[in-house]
Design an enzyme around this catalytic site. Structure first.
Site, PDB file in Angstrom:
ATOM      1  N   ASP A  85     -56.187 -34.448 -24.689  1.00  0.00           N
ATOM      2  CA  ASP A  85     -54.807 -34.533 -24.237  1.00  0.00           C
ATOM      3  C   ASP A  85     -54.582 -35.872 -23.538  1.00  0.00           C
ATOM      4  O   ASP A  85     -55.303 -36.218 -22.605  1.00  0.00           O
ATOM      5  CB  ASP A  85     -54.524 -33.372 -23.279  1.00  0.00           C
ATOM      6  CG  ASP A  85     -53.049 -33.174 -23.005  1.00  0.00           C
ATOM      7  OD1 ASP A  85     -52.228 -33.641 -23.806  1.00  0.00           O
ATOM      8  OD2 ASP A  85     -52.722 -32.533 -21.981  1.00  0.00           O
ATOM      9  N   ASP A 107     -52.147 -41.708 -26.441  1.00  0.00           N
ATOM     10  CA  ASP A 107     -50.894 -41.879 -25.725  1.00  0.00           C
ATOM     11  C   ASP A 107     -50.640 -43.364 -25.494  1.00  0.00           C
ATOM     12  O   ASP A 107     -51.074 -43.943 -24.498  1.00  0.00           O
ATOM     13  CB  ASP A 107     -50.931 -41.129 -24.392  1.00  0.00           C
ATOM     14  CG  ASP A 107     -49.587 -41.170 -23.670  1.00  0.00           C
ATOM     15  OD1 ASP A 107     -48.681 -41.869 -24.161  1.00  0.00           O
ATOM     16  OD2 ASP A 107     -49.467 -40.505 -22.628  1.00  0.00           O
ATOM     17  N   GLY A 212     -45.030 -30.240 -21.479  1.00  0.00           N
ATOM     18  CA  GLY A 212     -44.365 -29.645 -20.323  1.00  0.00           C
ATOM     19  C   GLY A 212     -43.736 -28.308 -20.640  1.00  0.00           C
ATOM     20  O   GLY A 212     -42.587 -28.044 -20.284  1.00  0.00           O
ATOM     21  N   GLY A 213     -44.477 -27.413 -21.297  1.00  0.00           N
ATOM     22  CA  GLY A 213     -43.930 -26.136 -21.731  1.00  0.00           C
ATOM     23  C   GLY A 213     -43.700 -25.132 -20.616  1.00  0.00           C
ATOM     24  O   GLY A 213     -43.017 -24.124 -20.816  1.00  0.00           O
ATOM     25  N   THR A 214     -44.249 -25.388 -19.426  1.00  0.00           N
ATOM     26  CA  THR A 214     -44.060 -24.473 -18.306  1.00  0.00           C
ATOM     27  C   THR A 214     -42.643 -24.600 -17.760  1.00  0.00           C
ATOM     28  O   THR A 214     -42.173 -25.702 -17.483  1.00  0.00           O
ATOM     29  CB  THR A 214     -45.065 -24.786 -17.181  1.00  0.00           C
ATOM     30  OG1 THR A 214     -46.392 -24.522 -17.655  1.00  0.00           O
ATOM     31  CG2 THR A 214     -44.796 -23.933 -15.944  1.00  0.00           C
TER      32      THR A 214
END
Length: 287
Positions: A85, A107, A212-214
């Site tokens: 990640d 990234d 940022g799925g939270t």
């Protein structure tokens, strides 16, 4: 079952209108809980590992060894990918690949477009030669993800024309355009750029990734899936539930000192959090 790349599972998810979660590994209990959740839900699984988390657990190779050992111990039958990640450099991506990672994210979002494309192409060339999938990012996703910190003022929505150029020139397997999500807890209501999302999905031709799925409302998640997002990253929610379980256990029994007695509930909390996300994303019973 051997580790696999993300490509096939994400292509299938995109084609069938669901998403697969990337659930970040932070310690042994996270590995256990996340693998148990995937097997119980019969869901394909992407284990995300940041460079900082890898350092904490002893390096890329120990993480791979722990994951594969627990897969064997728990008789995991679902497809599992180990994904780097926010890989910070070409060298780190290669290091992860050599350690046994089956997927990497490079990234280059903090570089100018041309440099991001050149760096991503180098990673894709190496990774694809050994069957490893690659994720790229464009635009700046706000908040903090491990070592990566982007202040709100620096966050930037991805420009569709630049996204098209990057996707076409690099040959990446999935793509994370910055569209209003953030790493970590949201300070207000999420404001996803659905118009740009729809436009990017119309030409991308590959699965999109939502970082940022939270904290994103379920309706927004489903809308994002409808606009091509087949991978959704979740870490903060698992961390919060894990920490809450530890606090609750020690508040109720302050005399405890055996870590198994308070980290066991933390592991179970991670498992239940991940299972709920798998059901929400539609990946349950897809393995």
């Amino acid at each position: 079952m051997p580790l696999v790349s993300m490509k096939e599972m994400l292509d299938e998810a995109k084609a069938n209108g669901y998403a697969i979660g990337q659930y970040n590994l932070n310690n042994m209990e996270f590995i256990q809980g996340i693998l148990q959740a995937a097997e119980e839900e019969k869901s394909p699984l992407i284990c995300g590992v940041s460079e900082g988390a890898a350092r904490y657990m002893g390096g890329f190779k120990p993480v791979v060894d722990m994951v594969t050992s627990f897969m064997e111990a728990y008789n995991v039958t679902v497809p599992v990918a180990i994904h780097l990640d926010h890989g910070s450099s070409f060298e780190k991506c290669v290091e992860a690949i050599r350690a046994g990672f089956t997927s990497v994210m490079i990234d280059g979002s903090h570089y100018p477009l041309e440099e991001n494309i050149a760096l991503t192409k180098r990673v894709v060339e190496v990774a694809h030669s050994v069957g490893v999938s690659v994720e790229a990012e464009l635009g700046r996703i706000g908040g903090q993800e491990d070592d990566v910190v982007v202040e709100d003022a620096e966050a930037a929505y991805a420009i569709p024309s630049e996204c098209k150029e990057l996707v076409e020139q690099t040959g990446v397997d999935c793509f994370a355009p910055a569209l209003g999500s953030v790493h970590g807890p949201y300070k207000g209501e999420p404001n996803l750029g659905f118009d740009r999302m729809k436009e990017i999905d119309s030409f991308a031709g590959i699965p999109l990734v939502l970082h940022g799925g939270t904290g994103i409302p379920a309706d927004d998640v489903q809308k994002a899936i409808g606009y091509g997002h087949a991978k959704i990253n979740v870490n903060t929610e698992s961390q919060i539930s894990s920490a809450a379980a530890v606090r609750k256990t020690l508040d109720e029994k302050p005399e405890l000192y055996d870590p198994r007695k308070y980290l066991g509930p933390a592991r179970d909390a991670v498992k239940e959090t991940v299972k709920a996300k798998m059901q929400e994303f539609g990946s349950s019973n897809r393995a």
